[in-house]
Design a protein around this motif. Structure first.
Motif, PDB file in Angstrom:
ATOM      1  N   VAL A 146       0.842  -1.200   0.000  1.00  0.00           N
ATOM      2  CA  VAL A 146       0.000   0.000   0.000  1.00  0.00           C
ATOM      3  C   VAL A 146       0.878   1.252   0.000  1.00  0.00           C
ATOM      4  N   ALA A 147       1.933   1.223   0.802  1.00  0.00           N
ATOM      5  CA  ALA A 147       2.856   2.363   0.848  1.00  0.00           C
ATOM      6  C   ALA A 147       3.549   2.567  -0.497  1.00  0.00           C
ATOM      7  N   ARG A 148       3.945   1.474  -1.157  1.00  0.00           N
ATOM      8  CA  ARG A 148       4.599   1.589  -2.456  1.00  0.00           C
ATOM      9  C   ARG A 148       3.642   2.164  -3.503  1.00  0.00           C
ATOM     10  N   ASP A 149       2.367   1.750  -3.445  1.00  0.00           N
ATOM     11  CA  ASP A 149       1.375   2.304  -4.370  1.00  0.00           C
ATOM     12  C   ASP A 149       1.227   3.807  -4.153  1.00  0.00           C
ATOM     13  N   LEU A 150       1.225   4.216  -2.881  1.00  0.00           N
ATOM     14  CA  LEU A 150       1.123   5.643  -2.579  1.00  0.00           C
ATOM     15  C   LEU A 150       2.362   6.390  -3.088  1.00  0.00           C
ATOM     16  N   GLU A 151       3.522   5.797  -2.939  1.00  0.00           N
ATOM     17  CA  GLU A 151       4.742   6.414  -3.465  1.00  0.00           C
ATOM     18  C   GLU A 151       4.620   6.668  -4.958  1.00  0.00           C
ATOM     19  N   GLN A 152       4.131   5.664  -5.665  1.00  0.00           N
ATOM     20  CA  GLN A 152       4.003   5.803  -7.118  1.00  0.00           C
ATOM     21  C   GLN A 152       3.005   6.902  -7.465  1.00  0.00           C
ATOM     22  N   GLU A 153       1.894   6.944  -6.742  1.00  0.00           N
ATOM     23  CA  GLU A 153       0.882   7.964  -7.013  1.00  0.00           C
ATOM     24  C   GLU A 153       1.432   9.364  -6.764  1.00  0.00           C
TER      25      GLU A 153
ATOM     26  N   ALA B  15       4.563  10.263  -6.798  1.00  0.00           N
ATOM     27  CA  ALA B  15       5.611  10.541  -7.785  1.00  0.00           C
ATOM     28  C   ALA B  15       4.994  10.965  -9.121  1.00  0.00           C
ATOM     29  N   VAL B  16       3.932  10.281  -9.524  1.00  0.00           N
ATOM     30  CA  VAL B  16       3.257  10.624 -10.774  1.00  0.00           C
ATOM     31  C   VAL B  16       2.686  12.034 -10.692  1.00  0.00           C
TER      32      VAL B  16
ATOM     33  N   ARG C 155       2.662  17.780 -12.077  1.00  0.00           N
ATOM     34  CA  ARG C 155       2.703  19.183 -11.670  1.00  0.00           C
ATOM     35  C   ARG C 155       3.937  19.882 -12.259  1.00  0.00           C
ATOM     36  N   ARG C 156       5.079  19.191 -12.262  1.00  0.00           N
ATOM     37  CA  ARG C 156       6.295  19.797 -12.800  1.00  0.00           C
ATOM     38  C   ARG C 156       6.110  20.142 -14.270  1.00  0.00           C
TER      39      ARG C 156
END
Length: 277
Positions: free
Chosen positions: A135-142, A144-145, A150-151
């Motif tokens: 779940v934490a890794r999925d949140l990291e990916q979200e 990051a995307v 935004r950039r």
């Protein structure tokens, strides 16, 4: 990415975590400057004792997770000598006994901490720990995307819906960003963010007011974007998560709508119609 957006993503992750890891309580929040957690989200709790806690790096369970940058699991919070006990009063008021915390790390910076807890003395099995980490890794990916989106949006169109006054000198950079934004949009579930990306992508193609344009679907445009970048059907399929035959079908439809006989003709026709930059 704004604080409110990050908080909303943390809340969704915590809701997912309770079911995935099989824990009755989940809580957490965003980390400021990679070192200081503010506890803003509580699910399954019966008090507000944890709400608003500010957990600095090295302090308590969350602070240790921030410091070591990896999951920390405590079968018995109260007897553990692996953490400082700065927040025992708040933890005791909620009745938490066994707890695990996972840092969410994006671009080498801790962005949030997720906790899963129970009110009994238990040893979390590998399944629960693995589920929480996923779940934490999925949140990291979200996160990051969203940061990448935004950039690129800020770089290409600082104000939502505002078209740049003219095409930048580096047309290839615009085309690359346009293609990447479309790939990101295809994988995003948030309709508001996806709509904003679509609007910016449209602004990058230039003035759309010079007459009627062929009506291509989002997927047909995605496939054409890949063709414009010189990708093979296999490359496009892998990038978009589609089957090769599906890519061929989208490409044929796009060519028909653009009255083109080859991929190159289709790409050029799409650019003339301001469907691609």
């Amino acid at each position: 990415m704004t604080t409110s957006e990050t908080t909303a993503e943390v809340r969704r992750a915590l809701a997912k975590l309770r079911g995935a890891a099989g824990v009755p309580l989940s809580f957490g929040g965003e980390v400021v400057d990679g070192k200081r957690l503010r506890m803003t989200e509580l699910l399954g709790t019966t008090t507000t004792s944890l709400l608003g806690l500010v957990v600095a790096e090295g302090k308590g369970l969350g602070g240790r997770a921030i410091g070591v940058r990896k999951p920390v699991v405590l079968p018995d919070y109260y007897t553990s000598d692996a953490i400082s006990h700065h927040f025992d009063r708040a933890v005791q008021a909620e009745g938490v006994r066994s707890v695990m915390a996972v840092p969410v790390i994006v671009h080498r910076t801790v962005r949030a901490v997720l906790y899963g807890a129970v009110r009994e003395h238990v040893r979390f099995g590998d399944r629960s720990v693995t589920a929480m980490v996923e779940v934490a890794r999925d949140l990291e990916q979200e996160l990051a995307v969203r940061a990448e989106v935004r950039r690129r949006l800020d770089l290409l169109a600082p104000e939502p819906g505002a078209a740049p006054p003219g095409k930048p000198a580096d047309l290839e950079a615009v085309r690359e960003s346009h293609a990447e934004l479309r790939r990101i949009a295809a994988a995003i579930e948030d309709p508001g963010l996806r709509a904003r990306i679509d609007a910016v992508c449209q602004s990058l193609t230039g003035d759309a007011g010079r007459g009627p344009r062929p009506s291509l679907s989002a997927r047909e445009l995605d496939v054409l974007e890949g063709a414009a970048a010189g990708q093979t059907n296999a490359d496009i399929a892998e990038a978009l998560g589609l089957g090769p035959e599906t890519v061929k079908s989208y490409l044929r439809n796009a060519m028909r709508k653009l009255d083109a006989k080859t991929r190159l003709q289709a790409v050029n026709a799409a650019r003339r119609a301001n469907l691609l930059p």
